[in-house]
Write an enzyme that holds these catalytic residues in place. Structure first.
Site, PDB file in Angstrom:
ATOM      1  N   ILE A   1     -27.756  37.126   7.137  1.00  0.00           N
ATOM      2  CA  ILE A   1     -27.484  36.278   8.303  1.00  0.00           C
ATOM      3  C   ILE A   1     -26.032  36.428   8.757  1.00  0.00           C
ATOM      4  CG2 ILE A   1     -27.414  33.896   9.145  1.00  0.00           C
ATOM      5  CD1 ILE A   1     -29.746  33.316   7.131  1.00  0.00           C
TER       6      ILE A   1
ATOM      7  N   ASP B   1     -16.419  37.386   1.454  1.00  0.00           N
ATOM      8  CA  ASP B   1     -17.612  37.420   0.601  1.00  0.00           C
ATOM      9  C   ASP B   1     -17.151  37.860  -0.782  1.00  0.00           C
ATOM     10  OD1 ASP B   1     -20.219  38.063  -0.605  1.00  0.00           O
ATOM     11  OD2 ASP B   1     -21.000  38.096   1.430  1.00  0.00           O
TER      12      ASP B   1
ATOM     13  N   CYS C   1     -22.922  31.600   3.390  1.00  0.00           N
ATOM     14  CA  CYS C   1     -23.069  31.893   1.950  1.00  0.00           C
ATOM     15  C   CYS C   1     -24.068  30.892   1.356  1.00  0.00           C
ATOM     16  CB  CYS C   1     -21.713  31.780   1.253  1.00  0.00           C
ATOM     17  SG  CYS C   1     -20.883  30.222   1.544  1.00  0.00           S
ATOM     18  N   PRO C   2     -24.632  31.198   0.192  1.00  0.00           N
ATOM     19  CA  PRO C   2     -25.549  30.234  -0.429  1.00  0.00           C
ATOM     20  C   PRO C   2     -24.781  29.075  -1.055  1.00  0.00           C
ATOM     21  CG  PRO C   2     -25.282  32.143  -1.843  1.00  0.00           C
ATOM     22  CD  PRO C   2     -24.461  32.418  -0.613  1.00  0.00           C
TER      23      PRO C   2
ATOM     24  N   THR D   1     -24.857  26.661   9.292  1.00  0.00           N
ATOM     25  CA  THR D   1     -26.320  26.850   9.367  1.00  0.00           C
ATOM     26  C   THR D   1     -26.844  27.256   7.997  1.00  0.00           C
ATOM     27  OG1 THR D   1     -26.010  29.158  10.015  1.00  0.00           O
ATOM     28  CG2 THR D   1     -26.346  27.576  11.803  1.00  0.00           C
ATOM     29  N   SER D   2     -26.039  27.019   6.944  1.00  0.00           N
ATOM     30  CA  SER D   2     -26.428  27.536   5.626  1.00  0.00           C
ATOM     31  C   SER D   2     -27.004  26.440   4.721  1.00  0.00           C
ATOM     32  CB  SER D   2     -25.239  28.238   4.985  1.00  0.00           C
ATOM     33  OG  SER D   2     -25.687  29.049   3.943  1.00  0.00           O
ATOM     34  N   ARG D   3     -26.157  25.676   4.079  1.00  0.00           N
ATOM     35  CA  ARG D   3     -26.623  24.541   3.272  1.00  0.00           C
ATOM     36  C   ARG D   3     -25.627  23.403   3.435  1.00  0.00           C
ATOM     37  NH1 ARG D   3     -30.873  26.440   3.444  1.00  0.00           N
ATOM     38  NH2 ARG D   3     -32.280  27.054   1.765  1.00  0.00           N
TER      39      ARG D   3
ATOM     40  N   ASP E   1     -26.467  22.600  11.397  1.00  0.00           N
ATOM     41  CA  ASP E   1     -27.925  22.717  11.329  1.00  0.00           C
ATOM     42  C   ASP E   1     -28.423  22.183   9.992  1.00  0.00           C
ATOM     43  OD1 ASP E   1     -30.472  23.563  12.371  1.00  0.00           O
ATOM     44  OD2 ASP E   1     -30.427  25.235  10.956  1.00  0.00           O
TER      45      ASP E   1
ATOM     46  N   GLU F   1     -29.662  15.799   3.707  1.00  0.00           N
ATOM     47  CA  GLU F   1     -30.758  15.994   4.665  1.00  0.00           C
ATOM     48  C   GLU F   1     -32.155  15.852   4.071  1.00  0.00           C
ATOM     49  OE1 GLU F   1     -30.028  20.252   5.675  1.00  0.00           O
ATOM     50  OE2 GLU F   1     -32.075  20.604   4.996  1.00  0.00           O
TER      51      GLU F   1
ATOM     52  N   HIS G   1     -32.105  21.469  10.739  1.00  0.00           N
ATOM     53  CA  HIS G   1     -32.436  22.650   9.926  1.00  0.00           C
ATOM     54  C   HIS G   1     -33.522  23.473  10.625  1.00  0.00           C
ATOM     55  CE1 HIS G   1     -32.185  24.129   5.517  1.00  0.00           C
ATOM     56  NE2 HIS G   1     -32.500  25.136   6.314  1.00  0.00           N
TER      57      HIS G   1
END
Ligand code: NAD
Length: 337
Positions: free
Chosen positions: A154, A173, A200-201, A227-229, A253, A258, A290
């Protein structure tokens, strides 16, 4: 063969029913989320299909295991809501590692454009026959510097979009795989970027990567996109930054609490998450539920890979999308470690 399907939405059913024409499985669709209480609905099922906000803790896993369910097929890429350690030796976990990185990257850019050009406000104004432009001034994205944290599928798609807009991109990264991005330190990204986007996760290392300290290093007026977590951002620190005007705007997002909220309609309730209410009330915070993944192409791929994972498992073929225990932490947890 029977499959339980949790947290079903009408759009899931459309795409899974179509793909299931190839397999002919008996899919039992449930609106409820998977948890220790609802695991019983998987009685007689070979596999359970679950999603990002299901609560797949040790108890839920043990309950599924006792019922003879052999596979939890996540119909998403992230699996930070699964207790992988508890699953070891009891139940296999598979996921859809890549469905449409473009869906999420394009949603990140859509949110950025909305925030920057005040489309959310303009839309409401013109519906009210108000054609005033006061307060709608944005800036050119062309020539601005964007920091992309995480350059996997992504993040790399987002790098391409930003490059297309004529933006300067700095990337961070732990593994430098994108040969089009100019990699930089996190400190450089925090201190020099006009926009920072998270791809990133959620891990022990990335939990609250956006916090009081990192926000303090940022340029005044920085935009933050997530938009990840949700738990990549300390939401209280973000709100403080928005109130103090250190942060010029945020596109979210995802949100750290959430799990019990997103993808459901609470418009008629009064008992709301105070922090989320405050964030949403800010004129320069855009929240979507999300939905980054929600495109036709992504839903088709999710259905096809999820059912292939189940078929691989039931036919004893190599489960190429199996995930194993490592240092991913539970989403939404206030005390994560
Ligand atoms: P990916 O695995 O392809 O890429 C993730 C990247 O993050 C990798 O390059 C990895 O090296 C990097 N990374 C790992 N630890 C890091 C660290 N400490 N600091 C910086 N980078 C680090 O994953 P992807 O498909 O690009 O997805 C990225 C994230 O997007 C997922 O983790 C998921 O949480 C989220 N996601 C959101 C939606 C949505 O609908 N909003 C949909 C899919 C995925």
């Amino acid at each position: 063969m029977k499959i339980s399907f949790y947290d079903t939405k009408p759009y899931d059913k459309i795409f899974f029913d179509k793909e299931n024409e190839k397999y002919g499985y008996e899919i039992r669709y449930y609106e409820t989320k998977l948890s220790k209480k609802t695991a019983i609905l998987s009685k007689d099922c070979t596999a359970a299909v679950a999603f990002v906000n299901d609560d797949i803790d040790e108890d839920a896993i043990s309950a599924l295991n006792e019922l003879g369910v052999g596979l939890i097929a996540m119909r998403c890429a992230g699996y930070n809501n699964v207790d992988l350690k508890a699953a070891e030796g009891k139940i296999k976990i598979a996921r859809v590692p890549v469905y449409s990185p473009h869906a999420v990257a394009e949603h990140a850019m859509a949110m950025l454009l909305t925030l920057n050009r005040r489309i959310h406000k303009a839309f409401l104004r013109t519906r009210d026959y108000n054609f005033s432009l006061n307060g709608l001034t944005g800036f050119d994205l062309y020539g601005k510097t964007v920091g992309v944290i995480g350059t996997g599928n992504i993040g790399s798609a987002f790098v391409d979009i930003c490059t297309g807009f004529g933006m300067k991109v700095y990337a961070y990264d732990i593994i430098k795989t994108n040969n089009k991005a100019e990699y930089a330190s996190l400190d450089k990204i925090f201190s020099e970027c006009d926009i920072i986007s998270l791809h990133c996760p959620l891990t022990k290392d990335t939990y609250h990567i956006i916090n009081d300290e990192s926000i303090g290093k940022m340029k005044n007026g920085v935009y933050i996109i997530n938009t990840s977590r949700g738990s990549l951002i300390d939401s209280q620190a973000l709100l403080n930054g928005i109130i103090s005007k250190k942060i010029g705007g945020a596109c979210l997002d995802v949100y750290e609490e959430e799990t019990e909220i997103f993808h459901e309609d609470f418009s008629d309730t009064t008992n709301k998450d105070e922090l989320l209410v405050q964030l949403i009330s800010m004129p320069n915070v855009i929240v979507t539920s999300h939905q980054g993944f929600l495109t036709k192409e992504a839903l088709e791929k999710i259905a096809s890979v999820t059912l292939k994972n189940i078929s691989d498992y039931s036919n004893k073929r190599t489960l190429e999308n199996e995930v194993f225990s490592k240092k991913i932490i539970k989403s939404g947890s206030k005390v994560p470690f």
